[in-house]
Enzyme design. Structure first.
Site, mmCIF file in Angstrom:
data_model
loop_
_atom_site.group_PDB
_atom_site.id
_atom_site.type_symbol
_atom_site.label_atom_id
_atom_site.label_comp_id
_atom_site.label_asym_id
_atom_site.label_seq_id
_atom_site.Cartn_x
_atom_site.Cartn_y
_atom_site.Cartn_z
ATOM 1 N N HIS A 1 -7.608 -3.309 4.675
ATOM 2 C CA HIS A 1 -7.020 -1.959 4.596
ATOM 3 C C HIS A 1 -7.767 -1.139 3.547
ATOM 4 O O HIS A 1 -8.161 0.002 3.789
ATOM 5 C CB HIS A 1 -5.532 -2.059 4.244
ATOM 6 C CG HIS A 1 -4.924 -0.784 3.729
ATOM 7 N ND1 HIS A 1 -5.154 -0.300 2.454
ATOM 8 C CD2 HIS A 1 -4.082 0.124 4.307
ATOM 9 C CE1 HIS A 1 -4.499 0.828 2.280
ATOM 10 N NE2 HIS A 1 -3.838 1.102 3.394
ATOM 11 N N ASN A 2 -7.979 -1.733 2.370
ATOM 12 C CA ASN A 2 -8.668 -1.018 1.296
ATOM 13 C C ASN A 2 -10.132 -0.763 1.647
ATOM 14 O O ASN A 2 -10.701 0.265 1.260
ATOM 15 C CB ASN A 2 -8.569 -1.802 -0.008
ATOM 16 C CG ASN A 2 -7.191 -1.705 -0.635
ATOM 17 O OD1 ASN A 2 -6.215 -1.379 0.032
ATOM 18 N ND2 ASN A 2 -7.094 -2.001 -1.909
ATOM 19 N N LYS B 1 -4.469 -6.600 3.435
ATOM 20 C CA LYS B 1 -4.481 -5.499 2.463
ATOM 21 C C LYS B 1 -5.902 -5.219 1.982
ATOM 22 O O LYS B 1 -6.293 -4.065 1.769
ATOM 23 C CB LYS B 1 -3.578 -5.852 1.271
ATOM 24 C CG LYS B 1 -3.586 -4.832 0.123
ATOM 25 C CD LYS B 1 -3.201 -3.431 0.595
ATOM 26 C CE LYS B 1 -2.806 -2.517 -0.570
ATOM 27 N NZ LYS B 1 -3.846 -2.335 -1.564
ATOM 28 N N GLU C 1 -10.167 2.115 3.791
ATOM 29 C CA GLU C 1 -9.884 3.243 2.905
ATOM 30 C C GLU C 1 -11.168 3.742 2.232
ATOM 31 O O GLU C 1 -11.409 4.954 2.147
ATOM 32 C CB GLU C 1 -8.864 2.801 1.856
ATOM 33 C CG GLU C 1 -8.449 3.834 0.842
ATOM 34 C CD GLU C 1 -7.502 3.225 -0.187
ATOM 35 O OE1 GLU C 1 -7.791 3.363 -1.400
ATOM 36 O OE2 GLU C 1 -6.497 2.610 0.208
ATOM 37 N N SER D 1 0.829 -1.205 0.000
ATOM 38 C CA SER D 1 0.000 0.000 0.000
ATOM 39 C C SER D 1 0.860 1.251 0.000
ATOM 40 O O SER D 1 1.936 1.282 0.584
ATOM 41 C CB SER D 1 -0.921 0.011 1.223
ATOM 42 O OG SER D 1 -1.679 1.203 1.260
#
Length: 469
Positions: free
Chosen positions: A185-186, A182, A189, A128
């Site tokens: 995480h997105n 990940k 986001e 990232s």
């Protein structure tokens, strides 16, 4: 004969910048791209002694020191499987393939199992930070066998972002865990960006701020507890003008797209039966934004209140309420994300270390924020926390700021301004703190039409009622 440290396949934006980053840090890099012309253009513009381009895949592979480490920076999905199958013709037992793209974690698990049978090591690595992060230092989330990670760890540690001189890379866990982290995480986001967009809408349409005032407000907020990468860039975006002197933000069509990782997060939450409602609502908000033609029609035929602030409305107090509501909402969003990772860790037996994950997120990645230090502290004390919302670090803030969230959502609703994620967070918050919900009626309905049975509060066991008697 060359003995380069690592090979990279895929010279897109991320691949090129990672190659440049690795070479700048003293490692020799072989690079291969499907279009050799693109590779040569890249190297011509960025001439570095430790970068070596190849047009022949076999020569590219043979240029690497054994066990070979090959990083794939290509489009996720079938292209990854295709290149893996091609590479198998050239690789030896013990060589390492690293997928650094945004691959779906279940695909990573399948590839890990497939390559293990072929005696080829495999890591699924979340990376990232975007274009600039890849060049200057990304946040890195490796998943696979710990022995495989040790082969590449020196390079990853060298090129990763740093937070107080600590590397923003930690071994995550087995098989698909790196890509799962990940993915979440997105998902966070998505939520973060939607919340900031709703904040922008309120400040612009309800408070009446112009772009300069908006930019100043976000920049000021970034000096306090809201300090984060996305708040920082929002302040920069809102004051940026194009060559004719107009603000660029006012010329951008209000249709937000995505690459699917938010939907993957929502789907995973549904399958694990976790109420990750904030990410899901953020994904739906993007889908709704794309229905521009429908919205234009709806704006002419569907009625609603006009913005009308009462005479007692204090703009300064309301702006502070928005700030508090945004900070509280970010805390709840991150809490939902970490709760989802906790349940996934239990389900897939990954043994995720959440303080390490929070440390990785503190620099280099898109969702980096100062309050991640509080999350690090909370999980350092207890990796098996039931929920971040129950920690003393956040309790006082939550109990105080929820009043501001109510004010903001109420004003938005009364003035017909859509704030789907702010509204969702308030609803989630109130549902989460409700001891006796209305779900007893739902269960009674299920038993009525489908004999699904129900549990009682005064007796143990399962019960069924003949509701028509």
């Amino acid at each position: 004969m060359l003995n380069n440290d690592i090979g990279i396949i895929g010279m897109g934006v991320m691949g090129k910048n990672l190659a440049f980053n690795i070479a700048r840090n003293g490692y020799s890099v072989s690079v291969f791209n499907r279009s050799h012309n693109e590779t040569m253009k890249f190297l011509f513009k960025n001439s570095i002694d430790l970068l070596f381009p190849f047009s022949d895949l076999e020569k590219f592979i043979n240029s690497l020191n054994k066990p070979r480490c090959i990083l794939l920076m290509i489009q996720s999905g079938s292209p990854v499987d295709k290149i893996i199958n091609i590479l198998l013709s050239y690789l030896d037992s013990g060589d390492l393939i690293i997928d650094g793209g945004n691959s779906f974690y279940k695909d990573t698990i399948k590839r890990f199992n497939f390559l293990q049978k072929k005696s080829i090591q495999f890591l699924g690595v979340g990376i990232s930070g975007g274009e600039l992060g890849a060049l200057q230092g990304p946040s890195i989330m490796p998943g696979g066998n710990i022995e495989s990670y040790k082969l590449i760890a020196p390079i990853f540690k060298k090129i990763s972002a740093k937070y107080d001189q600590e590397d923003c890379v930690k071994y995550i866990g087995p098989n698909g865990s790196g890509h799962y982290v990940k993915m979440v995480h997105n998902g966070i986001e998505y939520s973060d960006m939607q919340l900031i967009a709703e904040t922008y809408s309120l400040l612009k349409n309800l408070v009446g701020m112009n772009n300069i005032d908006l930019s100043y407000t976000f920049k000021k907020w970034n000096e306090g507890e809201l300090c984060s990468y996305l708040i920082e860039i929002t302040g920069n975006i809102l004051c940026k003008k194009d060559t004719d002197g107009n603000f660029i933000i006012d010329s951008i069509l209000d249709m937000a797209s995505g690459k699917g990782t938010g939907a993957w997060t929502a789907n995973s939450a549904l399958k694990l039966q976790i109420p990750c409602s904030i990410v899901t609502e953020s994904v739906f908000s993007r889908y709704l934004s794309v229905l521009k033609a429908n919205r234009m029609i709806a704006s002419t035929i569907l009625s609603g209140p006009k913005v009308s602030l009462n005479s007692n409305f204090n703009k300064e107090i309301f702006i502070e309420d928005i700030r508090k509501a945004l900070y509280l909402s970010k805390i709840i969003s991150y809490a939902q994300g970490f709760f989802l990772m906790k349940k996934a860790s239990e389900h897939y037996v990954w043994n995720l270390q959440f303080s390490d994950i929070a440390k990785i997120f503190r620099s280099g990645c898109i969702i980096r924020a100062n309050f991640l230090n509080d999350i690090v502290t909370a999980f350092s004390e207890n990796n098996n926390l039931i929920d971040l919302l129950f920690t003393p670090i956040f309790q006082d803030i939550i109990n105080l700021y929820q009043l501001s969230l109510r004010t903001v959502v109420t004003e938005a609703i009364n003035n017909g301004i859509s704030v789907p994620v702010f509204s969702n967070i308030l609803s989630y918050y109130d549902a989460y703190r409700t001891v006796n919900s209305s779900a007893n009626l739902i269960q009674a309905q299920r038993d009525y039409f489908g004999s699904h049975t129900y549990n009682r509060i005064d007796q143990s066991g399962s019960f069924h009622t003949n509701w028509l008697e």
